[in-house]
Write a protein that holds these residues in place. Sequence first.
Motif, mmCIF file in Angstrom:
data_model
loop_
_atom_site.group_PDB
_atom_site.id
_atom_site.type_symbol
_atom_site.label_atom_id
_atom_site.label_comp_id
_atom_site.label_asym_id
_atom_site.label_seq_id
_atom_site.Cartn_x
_atom_site.Cartn_y
_atom_site.Cartn_z
ATOM 1 N N SER A 221 61.016 -42.499 57.878
ATOM 2 C CA SER A 221 60.507 -43.866 57.983
ATOM 3 C C SER A 221 59.871 -44.119 59.351
ATOM 4 N N GLU A 222 60.247 -43.325 60.359
ATOM 5 C CA GLU A 222 59.680 -43.493 61.692
ATOM 6 C C GLU A 222 58.342 -42.774 61.837
ATOM 7 N N GLU A 223 58.043 -41.877 60.918
ATOM 8 C CA GLU A 223 56.801 -41.128 61.008
ATOM 9 C C GLU A 223 55.642 -41.921 60.410
ATOM 10 N N GLN A 224 54.460 -41.681 60.927
ATOM 11 C CA GLN A 224 53.265 -42.324 60.388
ATOM 12 C C GLN A 224 52.942 -41.735 59.020
ATOM 13 N N ASP A 225 52.324 -42.540 58.173
ATOM 14 C CA ASP A 225 51.861 -42.033 56.886
ATOM 15 C C ASP A 225 50.691 -41.073 57.119
ATOM 16 N N PRO A 226 50.490 -40.135 56.186
ATOM 17 C CA PRO A 226 49.341 -39.225 56.336
ATOM 18 C C PRO A 226 48.028 -39.996 56.390
ATOM 19 N N ASN A 227 47.140 -39.533 57.235
ATOM 20 C CA ASN A 227 45.811 -40.121 57.368
ATOM 21 C C ASN A 227 44.808 -39.095 56.839
ATOM 22 N N TYR A 228 44.529 -39.168 55.534
ATOM 23 C CA TYR A 228 43.694 -38.151 54.911
ATOM 24 C C TYR A 228 42.229 -38.248 55.327
ATOM 25 N N LEU A 247 48.492 -22.784 60.931
ATOM 26 C CA LEU A 247 47.113 -22.363 61.150
ATOM 27 C C LEU A 247 46.995 -21.569 62.442
ATOM 28 N N SER A 248 46.135 -20.582 62.436
ATOM 29 C CA SER A 248 45.793 -19.821 63.638
ATOM 30 C C SER A 248 44.421 -20.292 64.108
ATOM 31 N N LEU A 249 44.375 -20.835 65.318
ATOM 32 C CA LEU A 249 43.125 -21.395 65.834
ATOM 33 C C LEU A 249 42.895 -20.930 67.264
ATOM 34 N N GLN A 250 41.637 -20.914 67.649
ATOM 35 C CA GLN A 250 41.251 -20.569 69.009
ATOM 36 C C GLN A 250 41.071 -21.835 69.847
ATOM 37 N N GLU A 251 41.124 -21.684 71.145
ATOM 38 C CA GLU A 251 40.894 -22.824 72.042
ATOM 39 C C GLU A 251 39.481 -23.358 71.862
ATOM 40 N N GLY A 252 39.368 -24.704 71.833
ATOM 41 C CA GLY A 252 38.064 -25.343 71.737
ATOM 42 C C GLY A 252 37.579 -25.622 70.330
ATOM 43 N N GLU A 253 38.419 -25.376 69.317
ATOM 44 C CA GLU A 253 38.012 -25.648 67.938
ATOM 45 C C GLU A 253 38.247 -27.119 67.592
ATOM 46 N N ASN A 254 37.352 -27.676 66.781
ATOM 47 C CA ASN A 254 37.494 -29.056 66.311
ATOM 48 C C ASN A 254 38.270 -29.084 65.007
ATOM 49 N N VAL A 255 39.294 -29.921 64.944
ATOM 50 C CA VAL A 255 40.115 -30.066 63.745
ATOM 51 C C VAL A 255 40.344 -31.554 63.492
ATOM 52 N N GLU A 256 40.819 -31.857 62.292
ATOM 53 C CA GLU A 256 41.165 -33.235 61.944
ATOM 54 C C GLU A 256 42.664 -33.323 61.716
ATOM 55 N N VAL A 257 43.339 -34.174 62.475
ATOM 56 C CA VAL A 257 44.776 -34.383 62.302
ATOM 57 C C VAL A 257 44.971 -35.347 61.141
ATOM 58 N N ILE A 258 45.746 -34.923 60.138
ATOM 59 C CA ILE A 258 45.960 -35.791 58.982
ATOM 60 C C ILE A 258 47.409 -36.254 58.843
ATOM 61 N N HIS A 259 48.332 -35.667 59.622
ATOM 62 C CA HIS A 259 49.711 -36.156 59.583
ATOM 63 C C HIS A 259 50.428 -35.776 60.874
ATOM 64 N N LYS A 260 50.884 -36.792 61.600
ATOM 65 C CA LYS A 260 51.623 -36.585 62.844
ATOM 66 C C LYS A 260 53.117 -36.643 62.544
ATOM 67 N N LEU A 261 53.823 -35.547 62.771
ATOM 68 C CA LEU A 261 55.249 -35.465 62.497
ATOM 69 C C LEU A 261 56.043 -35.522 63.798
#
Length: 390
Positions: A221-228, A247-261
């Motif tokens: 209940s304290e976590e934010q809802d997913p932001n799709y 996920l395996s990612l390199q430095e400097g890649e652009n991603v979209e955060v859809i759920h903050k846990l």
Amino acid sequence: MTEPHIRHIQLLGFEKRFIPSQHYVYMFMVKWQDLTEKLVYRKFTEIYEFHKSLKEMFPIEAGDISKEHRTIPHLPAPKWFDGLRSTENRQVTLSDYFSSLLSLPPKISRCPHVLNFFQVRSDDVNPVANNTNGRKPETFLLKVDTAKKNVSDITGPIILQSYRVIADYEKNSKSELAAKNGDVVEIVEKSENGWWFCQLRNKRGWMPAAYLEPLDGPDESEEQDPNYEGDLHITTKDYSGELDDELSLQEGENVEVIHKLLDGWWVVRKGSITGYFPAMYLQKSGETAPANENPSKRKGLPPRRSTISNANSIHKKERKQISQDTYRRNSKKYLKQRQSIVDTKSPIITENKEEESKSKPQPAIPPRPSKELILDRCSENTKSKIRTLN
């Protein structure tokens, strides 16, 4: 709307650091009017310069005109060399100083000079931890009994949330807090990177949020809802996923955060793929990176909740789990909706399609056959039935 002001300042202790040279910084927990609590670090030389500037701004209250009118508390000047003993002994003085300062009239206690001094800086969020030799800072925490004795008369005391430890945790550095399964700790600060500053009896330190649960129920209940729709971030460090859903990612890649846990492992989307990635290695797109070292060099990556095999929760109801398939499915749905919105905003294309359909030749409608032709093409059985009806 209430004007910004500080309700409470609590001295937690001090740290001995080694960058750029050996020095000490005091740790303060600052509680603001909106009940937010921020951890800041200040050198004593900074505090003393702040004190001198405050006296210049209010000469009457500083006693420069008449000593009997002085209300600003005294603060001793720094020594030529501040060692461990003098830094430790000064803690009571500082607690008393800020206690008295906040009790002064609002024109002093709420003036911009006081508020600006305790604003969170970049080096408060990401304090330098290691030098080139890998030496970590040494943390000295003020005993709780001593702190209470000196700040018990301050109005608006800090009200801390209580959480239960779900498994034994052994600290990996002096700045962390060790705890046993079933211990109840008080949360001083919650950080998005998955490390929380906690208090257990007369000890304080950082603990992974994954090892903590609220007493009244599961903490989803304290976590934010997913932001799709996704919140654009950039990776600040390479990371190779250790589990299948990371996920395996390199430095400097652009991603979209859809759920903050809360445990510091966020669900991110890269193209059409989703997976967990450490929040410690993410920075919001458009924000300037802090000048100091990354906080991951001060604390390692926090553990994920799913990796704590010996977790012992007191709640019968388990935390809600969202599968990566659900994240992906909802993300695709959003992408389709976004594409449909783009199509509806293109009337020129739609009109062209309609004009093309009008310009195409329409097929000719064949004439209706005569009665004789229909009878001629019917079967003998059908013909006999028609004769009977006639």
